[in-house]
Design a protein around this motif. Structure first.
Motif, mmCIF file in Angstrom:
data_model
loop_
_atom_site.group_PDB
_atom_site.id
_atom_site.type_symbol
_atom_site.label_atom_id
_atom_site.label_comp_id
_atom_site.label_asym_id
_atom_site.label_seq_id
_atom_site.Cartn_x
_atom_site.Cartn_y
_atom_site.Cartn_z
ATOM 1 N N PRO A 1 -0.693 11.387 -5.108
ATOM 2 C CA PRO A 1 -1.848 12.256 -5.352
ATOM 3 C C PRO A 1 -1.589 13.741 -5.115
ATOM 4 O O PRO A 1 -2.290 14.578 -5.691
ATOM 5 N N THR A 2 -0.608 14.068 -4.285
ATOM 6 C CA THR A 2 -0.327 15.486 -4.027
ATOM 7 C C THR A 2 0.957 15.959 -4.699
ATOM 8 O O THR A 2 1.462 17.043 -4.401
ATOM 9 N N ASN A 3 1.496 15.139 -5.609
ATOM 10 C CA ASN A 3 2.608 15.541 -6.478
ATOM 11 C C ASN A 3 3.847 16.005 -5.730
ATOM 12 O O ASN A 3 4.432 17.047 -6.036
ATOM 13 N N PHE A 4 4.287 15.212 -4.760
ATOM 14 C CA PHE A 4 5.556 15.509 -4.101
ATOM 15 C C PHE A 4 6.708 15.034 -4.978
ATOM 16 O O PHE A 4 6.601 14.053 -5.721
ATOM 17 N N VAL A 5 7.829 15.726 -4.886
ATOM 18 C CA VAL A 5 8.990 15.438 -5.722
ATOM 19 C C VAL A 5 9.615 14.105 -5.314
ATOM 20 O O VAL A 5 9.828 13.836 -4.131
ATOM 21 N N GLY A 6 9.903 13.264 -6.312
ATOM 22 C CA GLY A 6 10.659 12.046 -6.075
ATOM 23 C C GLY A 6 9.852 10.797 -5.844
ATOM 24 O O GLY A 6 10.367 9.688 -6.033
ATOM 25 N N TYR A 7 8.605 10.919 -5.398
ATOM 26 C CA TYR A 7 7.807 9.742 -5.097
ATOM 27 C C TYR A 7 7.685 8.840 -6.326
ATOM 28 O O TYR A 7 7.589 9.319 -7.459
ATOM 29 N N GLY A 8 7.676 7.542 -6.075
ATOM 30 C CA GLY A 8 7.511 6.618 -7.183
ATOM 31 C C GLY A 8 7.685 5.183 -6.757
ATOM 32 O O GLY A 8 7.726 4.859 -5.565
ATOM 33 N N VAL B 1 0.840 -1.197 0.000
ATOM 34 C CA VAL B 1 0.000 0.000 0.000
ATOM 35 C C VAL B 1 0.874 1.246 0.000
ATOM 36 O O VAL B 1 0.592 2.219 -0.722
ATOM 37 N N GLN B 2 1.941 1.231 0.785
ATOM 38 C CA GLN B 2 2.842 2.388 0.824
ATOM 39 C C GLN B 2 3.462 2.642 -0.542
ATOM 40 O O GLN B 2 3.528 3.785 -1.010
ATOM 41 N N GLN B 3 3.919 1.590 -1.191
ATOM 42 C CA GLN B 3 4.516 1.768 -2.507
ATOM 43 C C GLN B 3 3.489 2.289 -3.509
ATOM 44 O O GLN B 3 3.782 3.203 -4.295
ATOM 45 N N GLU B 4 2.287 1.735 -3.481
ATOM 46 C CA GLU B 4 1.255 2.155 -4.420
ATOM 47 C C GLU B 4 0.878 3.620 -4.214
ATOM 48 O O GLU B 4 0.639 4.355 -5.179
ATOM 49 N N TYR B 5 0.845 4.047 -2.969
ATOM 50 C CA TYR B 5 0.557 5.456 -2.688
ATOM 51 C C TYR B 5 1.623 6.349 -3.326
ATOM 52 O O TYR B 5 1.312 7.388 -3.918
ATOM 53 N N ALA B 6 2.886 5.948 -3.211
ATOM 54 C CA ALA B 6 3.967 6.749 -3.804
ATOM 55 C C ALA B 6 3.876 6.765 -5.320
ATOM 56 O O ALA B 6 4.161 7.785 -5.967
#
Length: 439
Positions: free
Chosen positions: A286-293, A277-282
């Motif tokens: 949804p809030t377009n933070f830099v680097g998430y993926g 779930v944590q990985q899927e959220y990244a």
């Protein structure tokens, strides 16, 4: 093992035993280097003025078997270090006075690293005391030899655990309170809803002196929140660490309480699902933070850039200091914690391994003293940062333990096997209604 999603051959490469050994060793050096040799108290973080953390002391105790089995310190000397620490803790003043070290067998969250007494008018913490007791029970089970030193370790560790008055900590209710202040009494919050409190109840139920009633565990599980998130059924808790800390000591694979029997799962599988779930959220970000993926995630209780609002690329962002971040419902300010990803290694190695590889490319200190920096935020620019954005300046004692212990459980199952021999852990699990598997 399922096929990794990345096509990058370096990200797909499994870490060798040497890779994990190096990371584990440099991480556990924290407990050897930021410990007061006079009394065994462990600093909360690497900030020079920081006090000792009772939870960090418990985690330091739990790493002792790793230090011995991995050849860092010989068993004889590790036993002496352990005995000194336990003697000091048993001698620390217990009482209702505001400057004691603890009361009713529990300890204050933070202690002066020289005197062992309460600092900052902090709370008497049930959960942080639980980490201490779990560490004590670890060495009690591990040091099973017939030498005088090892026999004294068992006596001291059991005495430290057994003097905790768990029923007092319930303050007349069915569930455990978060703690107590001598100035104002019990904290008006209870351990309810799934979280790291799972360990707390197992320890309380297993006490041979002041045991909790099974009804307390029923009250705890009655507040659980079972959700379907991104198509995954999961017992919800937002911060990833809450799905890990109890698992450092207890092998939940194949053992189930009544709640998990009803949902045809177990707590180990639940932690695996929470990791995905944590990985899927990244990935969704949804809030377009830099680097998430796909290979940049890990949301938990951690240090952060500070309580500040900034406009970044035309978007007003609210940032936090130390807070329990979570996914997918927040809070979230762009801060990622490598340590909490590593602590999910036993649950989901197929996504943890490439994520750690990705972090290793980011100049976050994987191979340097104490291992990865505990948290970073690529949305919060900092000019003189090694990655061009905010990185935590400190390492924290409660972040190091999960890395060391969960790497070891992934490599050998050492802590899990030790704690299977612990009578209070087995008793606590059974009184909570667990059955099956190794029980």
């Amino acid at each position: 093992m399922p096929e990794l999603l990345s096509t990058d051959p370096d990200l797909k490469r499994l870490p060798t035993d040497e890779d994990l050994s190096r990371l584990q060793f440099t991480t556990l050096l924290y407990y050897l280097q930021v410990t007061n040799p006079d009394n065994g108290l462990v600093r909360d973080k690497t900030e020079p003025s920081a006090p000792a953390s009772i939870a960090a002391i418990g985690m330091a105790l739990a790493t002792i078997p790793v230090i011995v089995e991995r050849g860092v310190i010989i068993r004889e000397f590790a036993a002496k270090i352990t005995r000194r620490r336990l003697r000091y803790l048993m001698d620390c003043p217990q009482g209702p006075e505001p400057d004691s070290s603890g009361y009713k067998g529990f300890f204050y969250h933070f202690l002066d690293i020289e005197t062992g007494r309460r600092v900052w008018q902090c709370e008497l913490s049930t959960i942080d005391s639980a980490f201490l007791f779990a560490g004590a029970l670890t060495v009690a089970a591990y040091f099973d030899g017939d030498t005088a030193e090892e026999a004294e370790i068992r006596q001291l560790a059991n005495a430290l655990y057994e003097r905790a008055d768990w029923n007092w900590a319930c303050d007349g209710g069915p569930s455990l309170t978060h703690g107590w202040h001598p100035e104002t009494g019990f904290i008006p919050h209870r351990w309810q809803g799934y979280d790291e409190g799972l360990l707390l109840y197992i320890l309380g139920l297993g006490s041979p002196t002041h045991p909790l009633e099974p009804a307390s565990y029923t009250a705890y599980t009655a507040t659980y929140d079972w959700k379907n998130i991104y198509g995954r059924d999961v017992l919800y808790s937002g911060p990833l660490f809450t799905h890990q800390l109890s698992h450092m000591w207890v092998d939940f694979r194949g053992i189930r309480d009544e709640f998990m029997r009803q949902h045809d799962s177990d707590y180990f599988e639940n932690s695996r699902q929470a990791t995905f779930v944590q990985q899927e959220y990244a990935i969704r970000n949804p809030t377009n933070f830099v680097g998430y993926g796909q290979y940049c995630w890990g949301f938990t209780a951690s240090d952060g850039p500070g309580w500040v609002t900034r406009e970044i690329d035309g978007v007003e962002r609210q940032f936090f200091d130390y807070i329990a971040r979570g996914a997918p419902f927040g809070p979230d300010d762009g801060t990622v914690s490598p340590w909490v990803v590593i602590a999910s290694l036993p649950f989901a190695p197929e996504i943890v391994i490439p994520t750690v590889r990705n972090f290793a490319r980011m100049n976050l200190g994987m191979t340097r003293l104490y291992g990865f920096k505990p948290s970073f935020n690529q949305t919060f620019p900092v000019e003189d940062s090694p990655i061009g954005s905010w990185v935590s300046p400190y390492h924290f004692g409660i972040d190091q333990g999960p890395v060391v212990l969960m790497i070891e459980n992934y490599r050998s199952g050492l802590l899990w096997n030790i704690m299977r021999r612990s009578p209070p852990i087995k008793a606590g699990l059974k009184r909570a209604g667990f059955s099956g598997g190794w029980l």
